[in-house]
Design an enzyme around this catalytic site. Structure first.
Site, short mmCIF file in Angstrom:
data_model
loop_
_atom_site.label_atom_id
_atom_site.label_comp_id
_atom_site.label_asym_id
_atom_site.label_seq_id
_atom_site.Cartn_x
_atom_site.Cartn_y
_atom_site.Cartn_z
N HIS A 55 0.81 -1.16 0.17
CA HIS A 55 -0.17 -0.14 0.03
C HIS A 55 0.80 1.26 -0.09
CE1 HIS A 55 0.68 -0.64 4.24
NE2 HIS A 55 0.36 0.55 4.62
N HIS A 57 1.56 3.94 2.09
CA HIS A 57 2.04 4.69 2.92
C HIS A 57 3.58 4.60 2.89
CE1 HIS A 57 -1.58 4.35 5.75
NE2 HIS A 57 -1.65 5.32 4.88
N ASP A 59 5.98 4.55 4.88
CA ASP A 59 7.02 3.48 5.74
C ASP A 59 7.10 2.26 4.92
OD1 ASP A 59 4.37 3.36 6.59
OD2 ASP A 59 4.75 2.03 8.20
N HIS A 60 6.28 2.00 3.86
CA HIS A 60 6.16 0.94 3.07
C HIS A 60 6.90 1.13 1.68
CE1 HIS A 60 3.52 -1.49 5.88
NE2 HIS A 60 3.46 -0.32 6.36
N HIS A 111 -7.37 -0.51 5.79
CA HIS A 111 -6.38 0.35 6.43
C HIS A 111 -6.20 1.43 5.25
CE1 HIS A 111 -2.78 1.46 8.44
NE2 HIS A 111 -2.02 1.37 7.41
N ASP A 136 -0.22 -4.00 6.51
CA ASP A 136 -0.69 -3.31 7.66
C ASP A 136 -2.15 -3.69 7.97
OD1 ASP A 136 1.69 -2.27 8.16
OD2 ASP A 136 0.95 -0.12 7.83
N HIS A 174 5.01 -4.73 11.12
CA HIS A 174 5.44 -4.10 12.25
C HIS A 174 5.22 -5.18 13.41
CE1 HIS A 174 4.74 0.01 11.03
NE2 HIS A 174 3.78 -0.39 9.95
#
Length: 262
Positions: A55, A57, A59-60, A111, A136, A174
């Protein structure tokens, strides 16, 4: 071809997943930070051939551009043009081959609206297992926050994932497990399987060992977001949150809101 799956720690609690085969080729899942990835590739003398994105975001996806520039790898990801650099857009039900293993794509909105998961029906552990890279959406003992989707979307997405074989290994993105299980205990205090899982997870973290992957069977037994139909959890939800309705999507939403403020 046998593959080995290992975590690359990033930021405070992210896991970037590395898949490598005996030929020295590698695939990386959700590279939020390129630096630990490049360091490990050099250390193990691996050639990065593929990136998998779940996805949008940062941090990905934050390492996508640098890794693609450094290696020329092929990038797979959801059909979201906001993610720059994807070479092959993927939709629900698509499949492709990596390291001689079939990879199936599962759309899991909730999410985020673009979220997808990658399921390898078999992996290095043998045909009786499998590997699920779920970003996530499904966490060890929990699920992602509803930033873009609805409770009904997320519950439907989780139902897709929990329909996979119970032995399927769950590689989430995570290390949230201890916090998730603390909440799970508040939601379902008498769950014996949950109490054992808390002990096991605390022992792992005390040694600095990741608590993931888990597996689908363990999640079904201990993850409150997969158990909103359980009478004990529903009683707690009523006592704590005043929710007494019969609608499971609404119950899921009440549970998620409780966790958001927990």
């Amino acid at each position: 071809m046998a593959i080995t799956i290992s975590p690359i720690a990033a930021f405070n609690d992210n896991y970037i997943w590395l898949l490598e085969d005996a030929s020295g080729h590698a695939t990386v899942v959700d590279p939020g930070d390129p630096h630990p990835v490049l360091a490990l590739l050099a250390e193990r003398n691996l050639t990065l051939t593929n990136l998998l994105i779940t996805h949008h975001h940062m941090d990905h996806t934050g390492g996508l551009k640098a890794l693609k520039a450094a290696t020329g790898c092929t990038v797979y990801g959801p059909r979201n043009p906001a993610i720059a650099g994807i070479d092959r857009y993927l939709d629900d039900g698509d499949s492709f081959t990596l390291h001689e293993h079939s990879v199936n794509v599962i759309a899991v909105p909730g999410h985020t609206l673009d979220h997808i998961a990658y399921w390898l029906p078999s992996e290095a552990g043998g045909a009786e297992q499998g590997a699920l890279f779920c970003g996530d959406t499904l966490f060890a003992g929990g699920c992602g926050r509803l930033f873009e989707g609805t409770a009904a979307m997320m519950r439907a997405s989780l139902s897709k994932l929990t329909g996979l074989p119970p032995s399927t290994r769950v590689y989430c993105a995570h290390e949230y497990t201890l916090a998730n299980l603390t909440f799970a205990k508040a939601a379902e205090a008498d769950n014996q399987a949950l109490q054992l899982r808390i002990q096991d997870s605390e022992a792992l973290r005390a040694k600095g060992i990741p608590t993931v992957p888990s597996n689908i069977g363990l999640e079904l037994a201990t993850n409150p977001f997969l158990r909103v139909s359980e009478p004990a959890l529903r009683r707690t939800l009523q006592a704590s949150q005043g929710f007494s309705g019969e609608d499971l999507d609404a119950a899921f939403g009440a549970l998620r809101r409780w966790k958001d403020d927990f």
